[in-house]
Scaffold this motif. Sequence first.
Motif, short mmCIF file in Angstrom:
data_model
loop_
_atom_site.label_atom_id
_atom_site.label_comp_id
_atom_site.label_asym_id
_atom_site.label_seq_id
_atom_site.Cartn_x
_atom_site.Cartn_y
_atom_site.Cartn_z
N ARG A 29 -5.69 -61.51 -17.01
CA ARG A 29 -6.07 -60.61 -15.93
C ARG A 29 -4.91 -60.41 -14.97
O ARG A 29 -4.01 -61.24 -14.88
CB ARG A 29 -7.22 -61.21 -15.12
CG ARG A 29 -8.46 -61.49 -15.86
CD ARG A 29 -9.57 -61.89 -14.90
NE ARG A 29 -9.26 -63.07 -14.14
CZ ARG A 29 -9.74 -64.28 -14.38
NH1 ARG A 29 -10.55 -64.47 -15.37
NH2 ARG A 29 -9.42 -65.30 -13.62
N GLN A 30 -5.00 -59.32 -14.19
CA GLN A 30 -4.07 -59.11 -13.09
C GLN A 30 -4.38 -60.14 -12.01
O GLN A 30 -5.53 -60.55 -11.86
CB GLN A 30 -4.26 -57.71 -12.50
CG GLN A 30 -3.83 -56.60 -13.40
CD GLN A 30 -2.31 -56.50 -13.45
OE1 GLN A 30 -1.57 -57.25 -12.85
NE2 GLN A 30 -1.84 -55.55 -14.23
N PRO A 31 -3.39 -60.56 -11.24
CA PRO A 31 -3.69 -61.47 -10.14
C PRO A 31 -4.51 -60.75 -9.06
O PRO A 31 -4.43 -59.53 -8.92
CB PRO A 31 -2.32 -61.86 -9.60
CG PRO A 31 -1.34 -60.93 -10.20
CD PRO A 31 -1.98 -60.27 -11.37
N ILE A 32 -5.29 -61.52 -8.34
CA ILE A 32 -6.06 -60.94 -7.26
C ILE A 32 -5.17 -60.77 -6.03
O ILE A 32 -4.17 -61.46 -5.88
CB ILE A 32 -7.29 -61.81 -6.91
CG1 ILE A 32 -6.86 -63.20 -6.46
CG2 ILE A 32 -8.26 -61.86 -8.06
CD1 ILE A 32 -7.94 -63.97 -5.77
N ARG A 33 -5.54 -59.83 -5.18
CA ARG A 33 -4.82 -59.62 -3.92
C ARG A 33 -5.71 -59.92 -2.72
O ARG A 33 -5.21 -60.11 -1.61
CB ARG A 33 -4.33 -58.19 -3.81
CG ARG A 33 -3.27 -57.82 -4.84
CD ARG A 33 -2.83 -56.40 -4.67
NE ARG A 33 -3.99 -55.54 -4.86
CZ ARG A 33 -4.06 -54.28 -4.47
NH1 ARG A 33 -3.06 -53.72 -3.86
NH2 ARG A 33 -5.14 -53.57 -4.68
N THR A 34 -7.02 -59.95 -2.94
CA THR A 34 -7.96 -60.07 -1.84
C THR A 34 -9.14 -60.94 -2.24
O THR A 34 -9.61 -60.86 -3.37
CB THR A 34 -8.50 -58.67 -1.45
OG1 THR A 34 -7.40 -57.81 -1.18
CG2 THR A 34 -9.39 -58.73 -0.24
N VAL A 35 -9.62 -61.74 -1.29
CA VAL A 35 -10.88 -62.45 -1.44
C VAL A 35 -11.79 -61.97 -0.31
O VAL A 35 -11.42 -62.04 0.86
CB VAL A 35 -10.70 -63.98 -1.34
CG1 VAL A 35 -12.07 -64.68 -1.37
CG2 VAL A 35 -9.81 -64.49 -2.46
#
Length: 139
Positions: A29-35
Motif C-alpha cells: 500500500r501507499q503510506p498514509i498521510r493522515t489519521v
Amino acid sequence: MATQPREQQPTPPQAEVLVQPSTQTRTTRQPIRTVIVGNDREFFSPVDRFVPDAVKTEFVESDIDEADMDFMWQGDDKIVLLPRPVDPEFISDISTLFGFKNARLLVPREAEAGLSEDTIADQEVFQTLVDEIKGTPDV
C-alpha cells in the motif's frame, strides 16, 4: 431521433475498507498521510448534561451515526478511526465519488468507553495504528 448508448466509463479502484486489522504488509500500500479520529461523541459529551433524558439516547446515537462523515475529510492516503463499522456500500460510494484508493477504516471491536479508550484497549487495532504511524515519516 434515436439516441446513441453512452459509453461506459471505467470504474475507479475502491478504497480499502479495513474494519478489522489488515494482514497485508505495508509494502502493498501507499503510506498514509493522515489519521482521522472520528470521536465526535467524545467532543459533544460535555453537552449531555443539558439534554433531557427523554431524548438523550437519540442525541448520543446521532453523534455516533454521524461519525461516518469523517471518512470524507482530508483526501486519500489516510486511516479513519470510527466508533462503529460503516455500511460498505456507503464507503464504496464515497470512495468512488472522491476518488479514494488508499483510505482505510479502523474500528475497535468493543464500543464502551469512548473511541480513544476503545482503540487503546483493542490491541490489534492499536498496534495496526502504531505500525502505520511508525512506517510513515510524515504522520
